[in-house]
Design an enzyme around this catalytic site. Structure first.
Site, PDB file in Angstrom:
ATOM      1  N   LYS A  10       0.841  -1.196   0.000  1.00  0.00           N
ATOM      2  CA  LYS A  10       0.000   0.000   0.000  1.00  0.00           C
ATOM      3  C   LYS A  10       0.863   1.227   0.000  1.00  0.00           C
ATOM      4  O   LYS A  10       1.961   1.220   0.541  1.00  0.00           O
ATOM      5  CB  LYS A  10      -0.794   0.025   1.310  1.00  0.00           C
ATOM      6  CG  LYS A  10      -2.261  -0.116   1.118  1.00  0.00           C
ATOM      7  CD  LYS A  10      -2.970  -0.185   2.442  1.00  0.00           C
ATOM      8  CE  LYS A  10      -4.289  -0.902   2.258  1.00  0.00           C
ATOM      9  NZ  LYS A  10      -5.024  -1.084   3.459  1.00  0.00           N
ATOM     10  N   GLY A  12       0.725   4.744   1.615  1.00  0.00           N
ATOM     11  CA  GLY A  12      -0.015   5.588   2.557  1.00  0.00           C
ATOM     12  C   GLY A  12       0.232   7.048   2.232  1.00  0.00           C
ATOM     13  O   GLY A  12       0.776   7.391   1.177  1.00  0.00           O
ATOM     14  N   ALA A  13      -0.182   7.924   3.157  1.00  0.00           N
ATOM     15  CA  ALA A  13      -0.039   9.356   2.943  1.00  0.00           C
ATOM     16  C   ALA A  13       1.433   9.764   2.912  1.00  0.00           C
ATOM     17  O   ALA A  13       1.833  10.652   2.174  1.00  0.00           O
ATOM     18  CB  ALA A  13      -0.778  10.116   4.030  1.00  0.00           C
ATOM     19  N   GLU A  14       2.257   9.093   3.719  1.00  0.00           N
ATOM     20  CA  GLU A  14       3.661   9.497   3.744  1.00  0.00           C
ATOM     21  C   GLU A  14       4.628   8.318   3.687  1.00  0.00           C
ATOM     22  O   GLU A  14       5.827   8.502   3.721  1.00  0.00           O
ATOM     23  CB  GLU A  14       3.947  10.359   4.977  1.00  0.00           C
ATOM     24  CG  GLU A  14       3.618   9.679   6.291  1.00  0.00           C
ATOM     25  CD  GLU A  14       4.323  10.341   7.468  1.00  0.00           C
ATOM     26  OE1 GLU A  14       5.124  11.258   7.249  1.00  0.00           O
ATOM     27  OE2 GLU A  14       4.076   9.907   8.600  1.00  0.00           O
ATOM     28  N   ALA A  15       4.069   7.133   3.569  1.00  0.00           N
ATOM     29  CA  ALA A  15       4.942   5.965   3.599  1.00  0.00           C
ATOM     30  C   ALA A  15       4.541   4.931   2.555  1.00  0.00           C
ATOM     31  O   ALA A  15       3.424   4.935   2.054  1.00  0.00           O
ATOM     32  CB  ALA A  15       4.892   5.333   4.986  1.00  0.00           C
ATOM     33  N   ASP A 120      -3.242  11.687  14.677  1.00  0.00           N
ATOM     34  CA  ASP A 120      -3.867  11.493  13.359  1.00  0.00           C
ATOM     35  C   ASP A 120      -4.956  10.426  13.471  1.00  0.00           C
ATOM     36  O   ASP A 120      -4.959   9.438  12.737  1.00  0.00           O
ATOM     37  CB  ASP A 120      -2.788  11.071  12.352  1.00  0.00           C
ATOM     38  CG  ASP A 120      -3.283  11.112  10.906  1.00  0.00           C
ATOM     39  OD1 ASP A 120      -4.325  11.735  10.639  1.00  0.00           O
ATOM     40  OD2 ASP A 120      -2.622  10.505  10.035  1.00  0.00           O
TER      41      ASP A 120
HETATM   42  N1  ADP Z   1       0.793  -3.389  11.040  1.00  0.00           N
HETATM   43  C1  ADP Z   1      -0.089  -3.310  10.047  1.00  0.00           C
HETATM   44  N2  ADP Z   1      -0.823  -4.394   9.709  1.00  0.00           N
HETATM   45  C2  ADP Z   1      -1.712  -4.341   8.678  1.00  0.00           C
HETATM   46  N3  ADP Z   1      -1.921  -3.249   7.921  1.00  0.00           N
HETATM   47  C3  ADP Z   1      -1.216  -2.133   8.209  1.00  0.00           C
HETATM   48  C4  ADP Z   1      -0.270  -2.100   9.285  1.00  0.00           C
HETATM   49  N4  ADP Z   1       0.296  -0.868   9.315  1.00  0.00           N
HETATM   50  C5  ADP Z   1      -0.271  -0.172   8.313  1.00  0.00           C
HETATM   51  N5  ADP Z   1      -1.185  -0.918   7.646  1.00  0.00           N
HETATM   52  C6  ADP Z   1      -2.003  -0.503   6.460  1.00  0.00           C
HETATM   53  O1  ADP Z   1      -1.283   0.444   5.682  1.00  0.00           O
HETATM   54  C7  ADP Z   1      -1.962   1.710   5.675  1.00  0.00           C
HETATM   55  C8  ADP Z   1      -0.948   2.859   5.768  1.00  0.00           C
HETATM   56  O2  ADP Z   1      -0.185   2.734   6.959  1.00  0.00           O
HETATM   57  P1  ADP Z   1       0.004   3.963   7.966  1.00  0.00           P
HETATM   58  O3  ADP Z   1       0.875   3.549   9.100  1.00  0.00           O
HETATM   59  O4  ADP Z   1      -1.345   4.504   8.326  1.00  0.00           O
HETATM   60  O5  ADP Z   1       0.831   4.993   7.046  1.00  0.00           O
HETATM   61  P2  ADP Z   1       0.530   6.484   6.549  1.00  0.00           P
HETATM   62  O6  ADP Z   1       1.247   7.366   7.524  1.00  0.00           O
HETATM   63  O7  ADP Z   1       1.159   6.554   5.200  1.00  0.00           O
HETATM   64  O8  ADP Z   1      -0.965   6.702   6.563  1.00  0.00           O
HETATM   65  C9  ADP Z   1      -2.920   1.658   6.866  1.00  0.00           C
HETATM   66  O9  ADP Z   1      -4.047   2.493   6.691  1.00  0.00           O
HETATM   67  C10 ADP Z   1      -3.281   0.181   6.909  1.00  0.00           C
HETATM   68  O10 ADP Z   1      -4.293  -0.123   5.965  1.00  0.00           O
HETATM   69 MG    MG Z   2      -2.398   6.252   8.064  1.00  0.00          MG
END
Ligand code: ADP
Ligand code: MG
Length: 211
Positions: A10, A12-15, A120
């Site tokens: 995936k 994400g917004a910053e990762a 957040d």
């Molecule tokens: N430990 C995890 N197990 C399963 N899915 C995860 C986990 N961490 C993140 N995700 C998935 O990846 C997406 C983005 O991760 P997140 O930490 O929210 O990053 P961002 O800061 O880019 O939003 C989350 O919304 C979730 O759907």
């Molecule tokens: Mg997130």
């Protein structure tokens, strides 16, 4: 530690998130990616700071709520390797399981009581774990909700910071789940805010409206 596959999962917004297998267990790598519009040195220091901050808060939060376990951290690469939580985002299933609103509120209260401000809060940053032998004990102790994405969080015991955390959540919650009956009311029921907190939330919302 044997790493297998490195599948893109995936963005994400910053990762960038990649799913992989470590010694037969599913894991997830969260790597903060450079933002081209920021100065490169500043960008690197922001990414490292958020990575370190996220790891620190995850560790503190783990004492009162469920969070993914951290496997390895590489601050230089702004990368966190963590346990993959099988399940769905709260956002996707809240309509079918409205009782989770109250539970989310209660867990956020537990975080605030130990001074963890998430920074957040959204229904995408709360995962609902599937029944799973690996998580069974933790689900029994602290419920099905797993909190993630603490990179914008901070440690604070100030009412102002806790109230802001709730107001941020309220705004996205009501926008995302506008047809959910009493959704936000149930989050607040679980949180069980006192008068001071409610007054502060009101003040923050008024300030936001008039500025
Ligand atoms: N430990 C995890 N197990 C399963 N899915 C995860 C986990 N961490 C993140 N995700 C998935 O990846 C997406 C983005 O991760 P997140 O930490 O929210 O990053 P961002 O800061 O880019 O939003 C989350 O919304 C979730 O759907
Ligand atoms: Mg997130």
């Amino acid at each position: 530690m044997v790493k297998k596959q490195d599948e893109f999962y995936k963005k994400g917004a910053e990762a960038e998130l990649c799913e992989l297998t470590i010694d037969g267990e599913e894991a997830l790598s969260k790597k903060r990616i450079p933002k081209g519009y920021r100065d490169a040195t500043l960008d690197e220091s922001i990414r490292k700071k958020r990575t370190r901050g996220e790891v620190k808060l995850l560790a503190i939060a783990a004492s009162v709520v469920n969070v993914p376990r951290i496997i390895k951290v590489d601050a230089e690469k702004s990368e966190i390797l963590m346990e993959f939580i099988k399940g769905k985002a709260l956002k996707e299933i809240i309509a079918k399981r409205p009782m989770l609103c109250t539970e989310a509120g209660a867990r956020i209260r537990a975080l605030h009581d130990i001074g963890v401000i998430h920074g957040d809060l959204t229904t995408s940053n709360i995962l609902v774990a599937e029944e799973n032998p690996l998580l069974k004990e933790r689900i029994e102790k602290k419920g099905k909700l797993f909190f993630i994405d603490f990179g914008l969080g901070q440690f604070s015991k100030k009412v102002e910071d806790k109230a802001t955390d709730l107001v941020v959540f309220k705004k996205t919650f009501n926008a995302t789940h506008s047809s959910l009956k009493n959704g936000w009311e149930n989050v607040m029921k679980g949180y069980n805010a006192d008068k001071e907190m409610l007054a502060r939330m009101d003040a923050i919302e008024k300030r936001a409206r008039y500025h």
